[in-house]
Design an enzyme around this catalytic site. Structure first.
Site, mmCIF file in Angstrom:
data_model
loop_
_atom_site.group_PDB
_atom_site.id
_atom_site.type_symbol
_atom_site.label_atom_id
_atom_site.label_comp_id
_atom_site.label_asym_id
_atom_site.label_seq_id
_atom_site.Cartn_x
_atom_site.Cartn_y
_atom_site.Cartn_z
ATOM 1 N N HIS A 2 8.881 -28.855 28.967
ATOM 2 C CA HIS A 2 7.655 -28.434 28.286
ATOM 3 C C HIS A 2 6.437 -28.763 29.131
ATOM 4 C CE1 HIS A 2 8.548 -32.571 27.117
ATOM 5 N NE2 HIS A 2 7.242 -32.759 27.097
HETATM 6 P P1 5GP Z 1 6.840 -35.931 27.185
HETATM 7 O O1 5GP Z 1 6.615 -37.399 27.140
HETATM 8 O O2 5GP Z 1 8.323 -35.618 27.081
HETATM 9 O O3 5GP Z 1 6.159 -35.186 28.286
HETATM 10 O O4 5GP Z 1 6.141 -35.358 25.886
HETATM 11 C C1 5GP Z 1 6.768 -35.264 24.649
HETATM 12 C C2 5GP Z 1 5.709 -34.839 23.647
HETATM 13 O O5 5GP Z 1 6.387 -34.372 22.505
HETATM 14 C C3 5GP Z 1 4.798 -35.970 23.204
HETATM 15 O O6 5GP Z 1 3.435 -35.612 23.455
HETATM 16 C C4 5GP Z 1 5.081 -36.127 21.719
HETATM 17 O O7 5GP Z 1 3.914 -36.370 20.984
HETATM 18 C C5 5GP Z 1 5.697 -34.800 21.363
HETATM 19 N N1 5GP Z 1 6.711 -34.855 20.336
HETATM 20 C C6 5GP Z 1 7.696 -35.781 20.218
HETATM 21 N N2 5GP Z 1 8.515 -35.456 19.189
HETATM 22 C C7 5GP Z 1 8.037 -34.290 18.682
HETATM 23 C C8 5GP Z 1 8.467 -33.468 17.594
HETATM 24 O O8 5GP Z 1 9.457 -33.729 16.908
HETATM 25 N N3 5GP Z 1 7.735 -32.348 17.355
HETATM 26 C C9 5GP Z 1 6.640 -32.035 18.092
HETATM 27 N N4 5GP Z 1 5.981 -30.912 17.773
HETATM 28 N N5 5GP Z 1 6.197 -32.798 19.112
HETATM 29 C C10 5GP Z 1 6.900 -33.914 19.400
#
Ligand code: 5GP
Ligand code: ZN
Length: 126
Positions: free
Chosen positions: A96
């Site tokens: 993402h």
């Molecule tokens: P990463 O640390 O993997 O780059 O970002 C993960 C993002 O996913 C974080 O900003 C967190 O707030 C978001 N996130 C985590 N769990 C969920 C979820 O169940 N639904 C949504 N919409 N966002 C999530």
């Protein structure tokens, strides 16, 4: 049903933008108002393992998400970032891209932006 929260959301169609290869939805724990995630439809942890078409599709959806954020929140800047791998801070193992709207005065000194991923090297201008 998948044990990946992002796959579940995609399966349930709970998205604000979508194409055949990518979707966008709100970050559940937003850094700022309008923080949006642009996500591959296919479950793949590593952004760089997505195909060229999938990576391009993410960017097309990112542009649409950006237009929506502008209309809804009128930010004055953006940070756009991808965390690839646990050592780079990735916490959800489904590729993402973060679109983080920024607002004048939201922090005292915004200089450096994404350079703050490693705080001791952020301030190159000193
Ligand atoms: P990463 O640390 O993997 O780059 O970002 C993960 C993002 O996913 C974080 O900003 C967190 O707030 C978001 N996130 C985590 N769990 C969920 C979820 O169940 N639904 C949504 N919409 N966002 C999530
Ligand atoms: Zn997934």
């Amino acid at each position: 049903m998948s044990d990946c929260d992002f796959c579940v959301r995609i399966e349930q169609g709970e998205v604000i933008e979508q194409s055949t290869l990518a979707v966008a939805f709100a970050d559940a724990f937003p850094i700022s108002p309008g923080h949006t995630l642009v996500v591959s439809k296919r479950h793949e942890p590593d952004f760089f393992a997505l195909s060229d078409m999938e990576q391009a599709a993410l960017w097309v959806i990112a542009l649409r998400a950006r237009d929506r954020i502008m209309a809804d929140h009128a930010p004055t800047g953006f940070n756009v970032a991808i965390n690839v791998g646990a050592d780079a801070g990735q916490t959800v193992d489904h590729a993402h891209l973060h679109i983080v709207p920024r607002y004048a005065g939201d922090v005292d000194d915004p200089r450096g932006g994404v350079r703050w991923v490693i705080p001791e090297h952020a301030r190159y201008w000193d």
